[in-house]
Motif scaffolding. Structure first.
Motif: not given
Length: 409
Positions: A328-339, A342-350
């Motif tokens: 329904f929201c194809p901009w979200n589809a694909g692979r995401w690397r989540l790192t 407790t201090g924070g996070a980064q999530c980027v396409g990969t």
């Protein structure tokens, strides 16, 4: 299809809201309720579907801020007032409103959308997952004893008129928000919602009452409630109906619950929307006589996967590649690397190899920490593609307290 979908004009509100009332049984709300919801409605965030001058569909969202794991309070759309006229079903009106709404939320940079579903089977196809359960209970206070912790007797209780104590109650509520995922900040005007008390909604109970818990002259807790009198040949069998409650420490919490437990001429305490991990469950002598029922509460949708996953923290270190399906929201589809940790996070396409595969619906269910990824995997809703990744991610996504949406909207 001849319907026109457009942003609500303020002068159309009464007609638009009338369609919503009709869709929910055509029982007119009290003037107090209508006045409040008109004041809270954000026309620029509301949609109407019109067949000529007849409103045949409604949808809106409130500009909330919601607590997420880690204590951040982030912008969240509170999806609300969704209806389609029975004469216009199966014409794609609901889908078109959900499509327009999510597109608009993405454009404004809101990464999360939250709703409470009247019919739960509707919203899964739009990517919403059940993320925050709620608890209901009917407690036989004549048979169940309450054991309170040390310090409870040091708390002073004081009755107050709800409208006069509203500022103090809201101050307690505001301090609690960051500590529980799913709780909503009260924007101006929303402090009126807990005080809404039309006689038509009391169900034979008293007007709203308020008790405050104090220590050292400071309000450290509150409870809003009603009493429904009842008698049988054996005597009084009234019911205490809890509306809203909050406390800043265990002693204040216990003092409030002991008060509710022991109101004269009552033998039952009813709770309709409380957190699944409510502490009173550990203070009672007989949990079976409390008739606890857990059911669905808040449904969550990630509008922007990367931004949403970066907005919260993770209770253990995580480094995982998620392969996300989102038709329904194809901009979200694909692979995401989540790192993150407790201090924070980064999530980027990969383009890296995926470790877990799931849909955005399951990601929404797990987001607030109340639905374990391992449980979703056991149901076949999450697939582990790298050994060990599921357990690591499930631990990281967890929350030390159950998520909870404190009120409807």
């Amino acid at each position: 299809m001849t319907t026109e979908l457009r942003v609500l004009r303020p002068e159309e509100w009464a007609t638009w809201y009338g369609q919503l009332e009709f869709a929910f049984g055509d029982v007119p709300e009290s003037p107090e309720e209508r006045e409040l919801w008109e004041a809270l409605t954000e026309p620029e965030r509301s949609l109407g579907a019109w067949d000529g001058d007849v409103c045949v569909g409604t949808a809106g969202s409130f500009s909330f801020r919601m607590a997420v794991p880690g204590g951040a309070v982030v912008p969240t759309a509170g999806v609300t007032m969704v209806s389609v006229a029975p004469t216009h079903r199966r014409r794609g009106i609901l889908t078109s409103m959900m499509r327009r709404q999510l597109d608009d939320l993405r454009a404004t940079g809101e990464s999360l959308a939250l709703l409470t579903a009247t019919e739960p089977d509707i919203y899964g196809r739009f990517g919403y997952g059940m993320a925050a359960p709620r608890m209901r209970a009917e407690i036989d206070t004549s048979r169940v004893r309450l054991s309170v912790p040390e310090g409870t007797d040091d708390v002073r209780l004081r009755l107050a008129r709800p409208e006069e104590a509203a500022k103090e109650c809201e101050a307690v509520y505001a301090r609690l928000v960051p500590g529980r995922p799913g709780m909503l900040e009260r924007r101006p005007g929303w402090e009126r919602l807990p005080l809404l008390d039309p006689p038509s909604e009391r169900g034979g109970a008293s007007p709203l009452a308020c008790v405050l818990a104090e220590r050292g002259g400071e309000v450290v807790g509150f409870a809003l409630y009603r009493v429904r009198p009842d008698w049988d040949p054996e005597g009084a069998r009234g019911t205490v109906v809890l509306g809203h409650e909050g406390a800043l420490d265990p002693a204040a919490y216990a003092a409030l619950w002991r008060y509710l437990w022991n109101i004269d001429l009552t033998s039952r305490l009813v709770l309709s929307n409380r957190p699944a991990d409510e502490p009173w469950q550990h203070l009672v002598s007989d949990i079976r006589r409390c008739r606890v029922v857990h059911r669905d509460g808040g449904y969550l949708r990630l509008v922007d996967v990367g931004a949403a996953l970066e907005a919260r923290t993770y209770q253990t270190p995580v480094d995982v590649v998620l392969e996300v399906a989102d038709d329904f929201c194809p901009w979200n589809a694909g692979r995401w690397r989540l790192t993150g940790d407790t201090g924070g996070a980064q999530c980027v396409g990969t383009t890296d190899a995926p470790d877990l595969a799931l849909s955005v619906r399951e990601l929404g269910a797990a987001y607030l920490g109340g639905v374990p990824l391992v449980s979703l995997a056991a149901a076949g809703r999450v697939r582990e593609l790298r050994e060990g990744a599921l357990a690591q991610a499930s631990r990281a996504f967890g929350s030390p307290v159950a998520p909870w949406v404190p009120h409807g909207f």
